[in-house]
Design an enzyme around this catalytic site. Structure first.
Site, PDB file in Angstrom:
ATOM      1  N   CYS A  87       0.837  -1.198   0.000  1.00 27.43           N
ATOM      2  CA  CYS A  87       0.000   0.000   0.000  1.00 27.43           C
ATOM      3  C   CYS A  87       0.876   1.254   0.000  1.00 27.43           C
ATOM      4  O   CYS A  87       0.650   2.190  -0.773  1.00 27.43           O
ATOM      5  CB  CYS A  87      -0.905  -0.036   1.224  1.00 27.43           C
ATOM      6  SG  CYS A  87      -2.152   1.265   1.254  1.00 27.43           S
ATOM      7  N   CYS A 128       7.497   4.392   6.072  1.00 28.53           N
ATOM      8  CA  CYS A 128       6.654   4.072   4.909  1.00 28.53           C
ATOM      9  C   CYS A 128       7.473   3.721   3.684  1.00 28.53           C
ATOM     10  O   CYS A 128       6.914   3.321   2.658  1.00 28.53           O
ATOM     11  CB  CYS A 128       5.751   5.256   4.592  1.00 28.53           C
ATOM     12  SG  CYS A 128       6.631   6.795   4.352  1.00 28.53           S
TER      13      CYS A 128
HETATM   14  S1  SF4 Z   1       0.418   4.646   5.639  1.00 23.00           S
HETATM   15 FE1  SF4 Z   1       0.930   3.330   3.913  1.00 23.00          FE
HETATM   16  S2  SF4 Z   1      -0.238   1.425   4.350  1.00 23.00           S
HETATM   17 FE2  SF4 Z   1      -1.192   3.047   5.543  1.00 23.00          FE
HETATM   18  S3  SF4 Z   1      -2.869   3.849   4.244  1.00 23.00           S
HETATM   19 FE3  SF4 Z   1      -1.029   5.143   3.940  1.00 23.00          FE
HETATM   20  S4  SF4 Z   1      -0.046   4.333   2.153  1.00 23.00           S
HETATM   21 FE4  SF4 Z   1      -1.451   2.744   2.916  1.00 23.00          FE
END
Ligand code: SF4
Length: 217
Positions: free
Chosen positions: A104, A213
């Site tokens: 993600c 991240c």
């Molecule tokens: S922090 Fe990373 S895993 Fe969480 S919603 Fe945002 S992009 Fe997605």
């Protein structure tokens, strides 16, 4: 780039002076400033030290409404030259954050960042040594070998008190979640408030081993 000399005294410079140095070294078009808008300090430093500089926000599709509010507020107040970088068109809101946070973050942060910094000589970020152990060694400026550019962190040496004083002196609006225990603010599915005494970033990807991240690695 091979002739670049990074001043050894940068640690003692004010953030605005670091920004002006970076703009002088790389040119305003050679810089990309990414801001998470968890507070207003980096944005204020960059926009006042280098008027007209582009401020980039990675819009992950999962920003808090309160973050959007601060973006709008600062854009109006500082007349920001704001650039939104979104995920690729085929990345639609999904449940990946529940099953694969690495994937993600890759499609919503890392890939968009790679597009944002493509062709740039330097990348300015708001990371600070006081953010936590994973950032304790952050340099004010250093060559990022992995990304092939210079990474500039004008706030690297700023303590929490320095941040609060700067915001107070410049009458900057606070993120509405800051006084609700959110010490570090990212996407809403992966951010929770922290308890007193907890690490500031303990509320990010809480319950998993993930601490970054993928942008600042
Ligand atoms: S922090 Fe990373 S895993 Fe969480 S919603 Fe945002 S992009 Fe997605």
């Amino acid at each position: 780039m091979s002739s670049l000399t990074i001043p050894s005294s940068l640690d003692s410079w004010q953030p605005a002076d670091v920004m002006r140095w970076a703009a002088g070294q790389f040119g305003i078009d050679g810089l990309v400033v990414t801001a998470s808008f968890e507070d207003a300090v980096l944005v204020h430093v960059a926009a006042t030290a280098v008027p007209g500089i582009e401020i980039t926000l990675l819009d992950t599709q999962y920003l808090f409404a309160e973050t959007q509010w601060l973006v709008d507020e600062l854009t109006k107040r500082l007349d920001l030259n704001l650039r939104l970088i979104r995920p690729l068109p085929d990345v639609l809101p999904d449940n990946l954050w529940q099953t694969d946070t690495e994937g993600c973050c890759h499609v919503r942060k890392v890939e968009p960042l790679n597009r944002a910094i493509a062709g740039k000589a330097a990348w300015v970020t708001g990371i600070r040594r006081a953010d936590g152990p994973t950032r304790a060694d952050a340099a004010v400026a250093a060559f990022d070998i992995g990304r092939g550019l210079v990474k500039v962190n004008p706030l690297a040496t700023y303590s929490d008190d320095d941040m609060a004083l700067y915001a107070h002196l410049h009458e900057l609006p606070a993120h509405p979640l800051a006084d609700k225990g959110y010490a570090s603010i990212g996407c809403w599915p992966c951010t929770r408030p922290v308890a007193p005494g907890e690490d500031k970033r303990a509320g990010r990807w809480s319950g998993s081993a993930k601490t970054e991240c993928g942008l600042h690695v």
